[in-house]
Motif scaffolding. Sequence first.
Motif, PDB file in Angstrom:
ATOM      1  N   ASP A  38      -0.842  14.764  -4.576  1.00 35.93           N
ATOM      2  CA  ASP A  38       0.142  14.359  -5.578  1.00 35.93           C
ATOM      3  C   ASP A  38       0.557  12.917  -5.325  1.00 35.93           C
ATOM      4  N   LEU A  39       0.938  12.237  -6.388  1.00 37.80           N
ATOM      5  CA  LEU A  39       1.575  10.931  -6.250  1.00 37.80           C
ATOM      6  C   LEU A  39       3.053  11.101  -6.608  1.00 37.80           C
ATOM      7  N   VAL A  40       3.919  10.612  -5.731  1.00 39.76           N
ATOM      8  CA  VAL A  40       5.358  10.811  -5.904  1.00 39.76           C
ATOM      9  C   VAL A  40       6.053   9.456  -5.888  1.00 39.76           C
ATOM     10  N   LEU A  41       7.022   9.292  -6.793  1.00 34.63           N
ATOM     11  CA  LEU A  41       7.807   8.059  -6.824  1.00 34.63           C
ATOM     12  C   LEU A  41       9.279   8.425  -6.901  1.00 34.63           C
ATOM     13  N   ASN A  42      10.031   8.034  -5.874  1.00 37.01           N
ATOM     14  CA  ASN A  42      11.483   8.273  -5.842  1.00 37.01           C
ATOM     15  C   ASN A  42      11.847   9.727  -6.118  1.00 37.01           C
ATOM     16  N   GLY A  43      11.021  10.638  -5.623  1.00 42.69           N
ATOM     17  CA  GLY A  43      11.344  12.041  -5.775  1.00 42.69           C
ATOM     18  C   GLY A  43      10.864  12.673  -7.063  1.00 42.69           C
ATOM     19  N   TRP A  44      10.194  11.900  -7.908  1.00 39.21           N
ATOM     20  CA  TRP A  44       9.595  12.460  -9.128  1.00 39.21           C
ATOM     21  C   TRP A  44       8.090  12.594  -8.923  1.00 39.21           C
ATOM     22  N   GLU A  45       7.530  13.747  -9.305  1.00 33.76           N
ATOM     23  CA  GLU A  45       6.084  13.895  -9.273  1.00 33.76           C
ATOM     24  C   GLU A  45       5.480  13.079 -10.408  1.00 33.76           C
ATOM     25  N   LEU A  46       4.683  12.087 -10.010  1.00 31.04           N
ATOM     26  CA  LEU A  46       4.073  11.217 -11.025  1.00 31.04           C
ATOM     27  C   LEU A  46       2.726  11.739 -11.467  1.00 31.04           C
ATOM     28  N   GLY A  47       2.107  12.576 -10.642  1.00 27.41           N
ATOM     29  CA  GLY A  47       0.812  13.083 -11.049  1.00 27.41           C
ATOM     30  C   GLY A  47       0.170  13.837  -9.920  1.00 27.41           C
ATOM     31  N   SER A  48      -0.937  14.480 -10.249  1.00 27.31           N
ATOM     32  CA  SER A  48      -1.635  15.256  -9.232  1.00 27.31           C
ATOM     33  C   SER A  48      -3.119  15.267  -9.548  1.00 27.31           C
ATOM     34  N   ALA A  84       0.839  -1.194   0.000  1.00 22.71           N
ATOM     35  CA  ALA A  84       0.000   0.000   0.000  1.00 22.71           C
ATOM     36  C   ALA A  84       0.878   1.250   0.000  1.00 22.71           C
ATOM     37  N   ILE A  85       0.422   2.275  -0.698  1.00 22.92           N
ATOM     38  CA  ILE A  85       1.210   3.497  -0.836  1.00 22.92           C
ATOM     39  C   ILE A  85       1.006   4.363   0.404  1.00 22.92           C
ATOM     40  N   PRO A  86       2.085   4.695   1.107  1.00 20.40           N
ATOM     41  CA  PRO A  86       1.947   5.509   2.324  1.00 20.40           C
ATOM     42  C   PRO A  86       1.581   6.950   1.996  1.00 20.40           C
ATOM     43  N   ARG A  87       1.241   7.706   3.018  1.00 22.70           N
ATOM     44  CA  ARG A  87       0.844   9.092   2.802  1.00 22.70           C
ATOM     45  C   ARG A  87       1.618  10.037   3.704  1.00 22.70           C
ATOM     46  N   VAL A 105       4.682   7.532  -2.646  1.00 27.20           N
ATOM     47  CA  VAL A 105       4.050   8.218  -1.519  1.00 27.20           C
ATOM     48  C   VAL A 105       2.982   9.185  -2.043  1.00 27.20           C
ATOM     49  N   TRP A 106       1.843   9.174  -1.354  1.00 26.84           N
ATOM     50  CA  TRP A 106       0.823  10.192  -1.617  1.00 26.84           C
ATOM     51  C   TRP A 106       1.142  11.401  -0.765  1.00 26.84           C
ATOM     52  N   VAL A 107       1.152  12.569  -1.366  1.00 21.35           N
ATOM     53  CA  VAL A 107       1.270  13.806  -0.597  1.00 21.35           C
ATOM     54  C   VAL A 107      -0.100  14.480  -0.645  1.00 21.35           C
ATOM     55  N   VAL A 108      -0.714  14.664   0.529  1.00 16.16           N
ATOM     56  CA  VAL A 108      -2.092  15.168   0.584  1.00 16.16           C
ATOM     57  C   VAL A 108      -2.136  16.488   1.339  1.00 16.16           C
ATOM     58  N   ASP A 109      -3.311  17.103   1.315  1.00 19.41           N
ATOM     59  CA  ASP A 109      -3.522  18.375   2.039  1.00 19.41           C
ATOM     60  C   ASP A 109      -2.599  19.482   1.553  1.00 19.41           C
ATOM     61  N   PHE A 110      -2.470  19.600   0.250  1.00 23.79           N
ATOM     62  CA  PHE A 110      -1.726  20.741  -0.285  1.00 23.79           C
ATOM     63  C   PHE A 110      -2.433  22.035   0.119  1.00 23.79           C
ATOM     64  N   PRO A 111      -1.689  23.124   0.222  1.00 22.12           N
ATOM     65  CA  PRO A 111      -2.368  24.395   0.466  1.00 22.12           C
ATOM     66  C   PRO A 111      -3.218  24.773  -0.743  1.00 22.12           C
ATOM     67  N   LEU A 112      -4.301  25.502  -0.452  1.00 19.95           N
ATOM     68  CA  LEU A 112      -5.183  25.916  -1.548  1.00 19.95           C
ATOM     69  C   LEU A 112      -4.527  27.015  -2.376  1.00 19.95           C
ATOM     70  N   PHE A 113      -3.816  27.896  -1.666  1.00 18.54           N
ATOM     71  CA  PHE A 113      -3.155  29.005  -2.350  1.00 18.54           C
ATOM     72  C   PHE A 113      -1.659  28.933  -2.092  1.00 18.54           C
ATOM     73  N   TRP A 148       1.212  17.481   3.023  1.00 16.52           N
ATOM     74  CA  TRP A 148       2.134  18.429   2.398  1.00 16.52           C
ATOM     75  C   TRP A 148       3.013  19.092   3.452  1.00 16.52           C
ATOM     76  N   ALA A 149       2.395  19.471   4.582  1.00 13.91           N
ATOM     77  CA  ALA A 149       3.148  20.155   5.639  1.00 13.91           C
ATOM     78  C   ALA A 149       4.242  19.250   6.192  1.00 13.91           C
ATOM     79  N   GLU A 150       3.908  17.963   6.376  1.00 16.20           N
ATOM     80  CA  GLU A 150       4.908  17.004   6.854  1.00 16.20           C
ATOM     81  C   GLU A 150       6.040  16.850   5.840  1.00 16.20           C
ATOM     82  N   ALA A 151       5.677  16.738   4.581  1.00 16.29           N
ATOM     83  CA  ALA A 151       6.683  16.559   3.533  1.00 16.29           C
ATOM     84  C   ALA A 151       7.646  17.737   3.521  1.00 16.29           C
TER      85      ALA A 151
END
Length: 585
Positions: A459-469, A261-264, A411-419, A267-270
């Motif tokens: 966003d979905l991230v793999l090995n430091g590359w943004e795979l999508g959003s 399973a892909i961990p999460r 890794v999923w990066v969630v809760d991005f800022p809106l602005f 955004w603030a944590e990342a």
Amino acid sequence: MRTHLCGELREAHVGSAVRLCGWVARRREHGEHLAFVDLRDHSGLVQCVVPGTVEARSEYVVAVTGVVRARPEGTANADLATGAVEVGDCTVEVLAEADPPPFAVDDRVDVDEAVRLRHRYVDLRRPRLQANLRLRAAVVRALRNAMDRQGFCEVETPLLWAPTPEGAREFVVPSRLHHGSSYVLPQSPQLAKQLLMVAGVDRYYQVARCLRDEDLRADRQFEFTQLDVEASFVGQEDVLGFVSEAVLDAAEVATGERPGAIPRLTWAEAMDRYGTDKPDLRFGMELVDLTRTFAGTSVKAFAAPTVKGLVVDGGATVPRSRLDALTERARALGAKGLAWFRVGEEGMLDSPLDRFLAEDERRGLLEVTAAAPGDLVLVVADEHRVACTVLGQLRLEVGGRPVHEGPYRYVWVVDFPLFDGLDDAGNPLAAHHPFTMPHPDDLHLLEDDPLAVRSQAYDLVLNGWELGSGSVRIHRGDIQSRVFTALGISDEEATARFGFLLGAFRAGAPPHAGFAVGVDRLVAIFAGEESIREVIAFPKTQSGADLMTGAPSPVAPAVLTELGLALQQVPPASAGGSTATGGDR
RNA sequence: GGACCUGUGGUGCAGUUUGGAGUGCACGCCGGCCUGUCAAGCCGGAGGUCGCGGGUUCAAAUCCCGUCAGGUCCGCCA
């Protein structure tokens, strides 16, 4: 025309009469009574034995007829998948002659990329690119299968579209029937897929070509492919599930192993722990927070809203010149400076700043960073965002590895800022796009503290590359109005810019959310490539040229006339000199 | 828009620091020899505006300026 593929012949085929078609990879002649031809097709190489001489030269297209037999004792070739057998008593029929190739059709030779691109049809014959093309097809097939299985419907959307006034620069297609007007090529099917939700398609996907007229990079081409996804009556959790399923299926097909399973991370944590919104989880070196340690410090350099540290294991031996270079790099990245501490035995610190530290600060630094003798601690004190991103970048430059090296860490990066930031007029800028749904817990902050509002963007991230959003979209007019207001967009402006979408929403918009996966990047990582050009059949150079076709090329006057266009002569830039022609200066 | 790296027979390189005849290596190509090779081997041969333009110099692949092309990155990519 043929009975078998070159690469499939094995001992089980011994005794079979075969006819193979392909290209002459190599020819080895031993006088007038014996010659070997290595025949190549997309499946591989097989050795053909000819009892005589051979007309065909390298890269001639031939049909070979013969009988499969085991190789004589001691002549098997372990480097070849077909190396236990050969095709004996061959006759060779030339189907097409060929010029000598501009470079060897062989993975073992490095060739300048410009030469490869000029003769891409030859380059693509090489096993590495053949394998990449087939891997790409398998990955796309897996993605499609996963979406089909989850009840999604593939829908094609137009390539000739209307301008969207935000985001990437668009390619313009002049209209022949409407002189002075033009279409644009879509930077993504974003608006189209939201309209499909209004249309009741419910679950849409598309392996979609996207076009952006922005500068190219190793991981960016003008045209690229996304697995584009949108679904109705779903929320963030559902989308993460759909996309995970597809990506994990693709990973399994590509690597033979299904990731867990892909961990999460939020955004603030990342940002806090890795100093980036696309963290590479393959290695540690997490940033540590020293803000409290230096809260009351008398060290001027550390008097900042945030103090962050980065531990380099065993880095105490890094020479001073390298530390100076890192400091220079930190400045280039926007920091005011970089502090460094070489950790010695029993908590001794070797650093220009050491003599300014209070004893509790020295102790706190060692405790919080958990740095051991022999380590190096890098510290940046600055605004929170700057301190994090600068050290995050240094973390990659000191400890990073090529993107395709295992293990694969999603890794999923969630809760991005809106602005994200302010525009020139002081209004917040949309971090994702203006239809992104705010986080429900932060809706009340929209008016008073917009920059603190999180969004349902991920966003979905793999090995430091943004795979999508992707994001949950706003489907309610009242929330959309509040977001537009926060963005400083008036009703009139909103209508002018997004009128047809807002109009469509008044026809009854279901709650909906979506995502897009960068297929080129995904395949490149699976293929072990550092550039997406290696997984694209006919890529362009960094300056956007196609070295094979010569595109872009001048337009014939007759074509311009038909389109109602005239070329404008742009005077050459002059260094302070006046030009004869008038300008608008 | 900017920074850095690269550009020498068809391909890959060395030569550029410290100017002195297009000098060299490997592969490929052409011809010859060769009955078990496999990136075959041996002998012989052809193939070059040293990316392009200008400058310095008795002399430039080499030094200087400009420019073009390819790459990596910054800006840019909601």
